[in-house]
Structures are given as structure tokens and as C-alpha cells.
Design a protein around this motif. Structure first.
Motif, mmCIF file in Angstrom:
data_model
loop_
_atom_site.group_PDB
_atom_site.id
_atom_site.type_symbol
_atom_site.label_atom_id
_atom_site.label_comp_id
_atom_site.label_asym_id
_atom_site.label_seq_id
_atom_site.Cartn_x
_atom_site.Cartn_y
_atom_site.Cartn_z
ATOM 1 N N MET A 1 0.941 -1.290 0.088
ATOM 2 C CA MET A 1 0.034 -0.008 -0.039
ATOM 3 C C MET A 1 0.936 1.433 -0.027
ATOM 4 O O MET A 1 1.949 1.249 0.824
ATOM 5 N N THR A 2 0.579 2.395 -0.941
ATOM 6 C CA THR A 2 1.267 3.430 -1.206
ATOM 7 C C THR A 2 1.768 4.216 0.183
ATOM 8 O O THR A 2 2.960 4.541 0.476
ATOM 9 N N LYS A 3 0.675 4.483 0.991
ATOM 10 C CA LYS A 3 0.787 5.285 2.418
ATOM 11 C C LYS A 3 1.662 4.451 2.953
ATOM 12 O O LYS A 3 2.488 5.260 3.910
ATOM 13 N N ASP A 4 1.552 3.081 3.159
ATOM 14 C CA ASP A 4 2.553 2.353 4.093
ATOM 15 C C ASP A 4 4.202 2.536 3.679
ATOM 16 O O ASP A 4 4.785 2.742 4.369
ATOM 17 N N GLU A 5 4.293 2.322 2.452
ATOM 18 C CA GLU A 5 5.523 2.443 1.779
ATOM 19 C C GLU A 5 6.124 3.738 1.856
ATOM 20 O O GLU A 5 7.499 4.029 2.499
ATOM 21 N N ILE A 6 5.544 4.989 2.012
ATOM 22 C CA ILE A 6 6.058 6.301 2.169
ATOM 23 C C ILE A 6 6.385 6.464 3.666
ATOM 24 O O ILE A 6 7.283 6.856 4.132
ATOM 25 N N LEU A 7 5.470 5.876 4.770
ATOM 26 C CA LEU A 7 5.816 5.925 6.097
ATOM 27 C C LEU A 7 6.878 4.993 6.402
ATOM 28 O O LEU A 7 7.939 5.443 7.299
ATOM 29 N N LEU A 8 7.291 3.957 5.803
ATOM 30 C CA LEU A 8 8.422 3.219 5.836
ATOM 31 C C LEU A 8 9.648 3.986 5.452
ATOM 32 O O LEU A 8 10.668 3.855 6.098
ATOM 33 N N LYS A 9 9.629 4.577 4.276
ATOM 34 C CA LYS A 9 10.587 5.500 3.882
ATOM 35 C C LYS A 9 10.942 6.608 4.912
ATOM 36 O O LYS A 9 12.149 6.912 5.136
ATOM 37 N N ILE A 10 9.953 7.167 5.271
ATOM 38 C CA ILE A 10 10.136 8.468 6.262
ATOM 39 C C ILE A 10 10.617 7.769 7.607
ATOM 40 O O ILE A 10 11.788 8.580 8.095
ATOM 41 N N ARG A 11 10.551 6.614 7.819
ATOM 42 C CA ARG A 11 11.094 5.969 9.236
ATOM 43 C C ARG A 11 12.662 5.790 8.851
ATOM 44 O O ARG A 11 13.695 5.880 9.619
#
Length: 312
Positions: A1-11
Motif C-alpha cells: 500500500m502506497t501510504k504504508d511504503e511512504i511511511l516506511l521510507k520516512i522512518r
């Protein structure tokens, strides 16, 4: 899921640099600054920067950071509210380690290692708030300052909730954001107050706009006219919606002369006009778009195209 992937990258990244488009509007500032403040509050140890040319009329929302080239080494770069790569303010966005695009314009230029594009969103600021909602159970925090930035972006891109892009979700998110203790009255005053010379130019526009036919109108603003009213092209562009309440108009174009080009601001009450913008080195939403021409001789061509879509 895109939002999940974005948050993973931010972390994952300790350095995050956030860009947006040239000639920014409240949504560009709101989504960029709002995201930066969410990340900074949620992960205090991270280095978070916002970059791009400062826009004088929007400095009350946020000011940009001075970021040296070497800061991009090993950094996550996020670009907000920018459909095309050539419109990204500060072209160093390619120098980072990983690139994410977050936008609500048609995805005709799907750049980046990861992109999240939602053309059904009223604004990119609405999307950033949705990202916060998605991640708040896992540590994302929203400050009052971030809430105000996101609300400003939503208000700006929906024309104070009057544009067709405003949805039930938009109203729902806005109602949640206004629960934070910022002053809406002060924000509206800063977003919509006009200097006397802006009011005078608006009067000139009302007296001199030309109705062509088929519900099409145009406004021509030369460099000499800008000098007369002591305004910049970016300030004159803020008046493009002023013809929206004129009976019988379907679409209109502002032609605003800059040093190296003539900026074309297109607006519509129904006919789709972003295809016209794309023809003239631009793009945007179906009912609100921008383009560039390089001679007054091209004005008639743009107007002819506008008349054609209004006839259809």
C-alpha cells in the motif's frame, strides 16, 4: 500500500528534504510545510528541510531552508503538489538517495522511485492529512502549526470550499483540522487581504475583460500594466478567479506578461481546459490550469482552442 511504503521510507531516512512547485500557491506551501512539521514532531531526531523559492505573498505560512548540495547525499526527497518535473522548485531534487512524489494532479509525468497520486483529492494538503490519519496510530503527530498549514492548503485549492473538487471527505477533514487552536479569521485575513494597488488592478480587470464568444473571456496584463500598479506577475495571477461569478462565462484566460514569457492562467466552470494548457507547455486540473506562451501573437490561438472546448 502506497501510504504504508511512504511511511516506511520516512522512518528509514534521517535526512528528509521536501520540495514543491515553482510559483507556489497555498496548497504547495501547505502540503510541503505541513508534511515537514508532521515529520519533525513525530521524529525529533530527523533532519527535515523545506526548499524552493520563497513567495513573498505566502511567507506568513512558511519560509524555506537554505540547504547545501552535500545535504542531499543519502537523503530522502519528497516532492509535493507538482505534476511535472520541470515545475519542481529547486532542481536539486534528483540529488537525493530516494525520491517520492505526492500529488493530486493528473499523473502525466510519473517520476520518482515511489509516487502517490490521487486526482480525486481536493488538494495535496488533503492527502497529507490523510497520510497523518493513516499513520497516527503508529506514531505520527500533528501540531497546531501543521494543522493550520494543511487547512490553508485545502482552503486555497478549493476556493474556500466553492470549487467542484470539494468532497464530503474534504469537509470532514477540514472540520477536524479546525479543532486545532489556530485562528481561522487571522488566516483568512492573511490569505485574502489585498493591498490597495491589487484592488485597483482588480477594478481594471472588471472594466477591461473581453468576452469573445461561446462563453469565453480574456484578460491581458502587460509588463507596463504591472509596473503601473507596482505589482509582480505572481500577485496579478491571484486575481484569476475574479471572473468566476460573471453570468454566461464558461471559461476564461488571463495572459500576464513576465520578463521571458507570458503566463497563461486558465479557468473553467465546466469545459475541460487542461488539455489546452498541455498544448502550451503547461498542465493542471480539468477546470484550473496554467501554461506559457512567448508572444502576444499566440493569444488568439489559445483563445480559439478555448472557444473550441466551450463549443463542444
Amino acid at each position: 500500500m502506497t501510504k504504508d511504503e511512504i511511511l516506511l521510507k520516512i522512518r528509514e531516512y534521517e535526512k528528509i528534504i521536501i520540495h514543491r512547485h515553482i510559483r507556489p500557491d497555498p496548497d504547495a506551501y501547505g502540503s510541503q510545510g505541513g508534511l515537514a512539521k508532521i515529520i519533525q514532531e513525530s521524529f525529533p531526531a530527523k533532519q527535515v528541510f523545506t526548499v524552493g523559492d520563497n513567495e513573498e505573498t505566502l511567507l506568513f505560512l512558511n519560509t524555506m531552508d537554505e540547504v547545501p548540495d552535500e545535504m542531499y547525499e543519502g537523503a530522502l526527497v519528497i516532492v509535493c503538489d507538482t505534476a511535472n518535473q520541470e515545475r519542481i522548485s529547486d532542481q536539486r531534487y534528483k540529488k537525493g538517495d530516494y525520491l517520492i512524489k505526492i500529488d493530486h494532479h493528473p499523473n502525466e509525468d510519473p517520476y520518482g522511485d515511489l509516487y502517490w497520486v490521487d486526482t480525486g483529492a481536493s488538494s495535496t494538503s488533503e492527502m497529507i492529512y490523510e497520510l497523518y490519519l493513516f499513520g497516527k496510530s503508529n506514531g505520527l503527530k500533528l501540531t497546531t502549526e501543521a494543522a493550520e498549514l494543511l487547512y490553508a492548503g485545502i482552503v486555497g485549492d478549493t476556493g474556500r470550499f466553492l470549487y467542484p473538487s470539494t468532497t464530503d471527505k474534504t469537509f470532514s477533514y477540514a472540520s477536524e483540522l479546525v479543532k486545532y487552536p489556530f485562528s481561522r479569521n487571522e488566516l483568512y485575513d492573511k490569505m485574502y487581504e489585498m493591498k490597495p494597488n491589487m484592488v485597483k488592478l482588480k477594478g481594471y480587470i472588471y472594466q477591461n475583460f473581453e468576452i469573445i464568444g461561446n462563453g469565453v473571456a480574456k484578460v491581458l496584463i502587460s509588463k507596463e500594466m504591472l509596473a503601473k500598479y507596482q505589482l509582480r506577475a505572481a500577485e496579478a495571477s491571484l486575481l484569476v478567479s475574479s471572473l468566476g461569478n460573471i453570468a454566461g462565462l464558461k471559461a476564461w484566460a488571463f495572459f500576464i506578461e513576465e520578463e521571458d514569457q507570458i503566463r497563461v492562467r486558465l479557468r473553467s466552470k465546466g469545459p475541460v481546459i487542461n488539455g489546452i494548457a498541455k498544448k502550451y507547455e503547461g498542465g493542471g486540473h480539468p477546470l484550473a490550469a496554467g501554461a506559457s506562451i512567448y508572444s502576444w501573437d499566440t493569444v488568439d490561438s489559445v483563445i480559439a482552442d478555448l472557444e473550441a472546448v466551450c463549443t463542444e
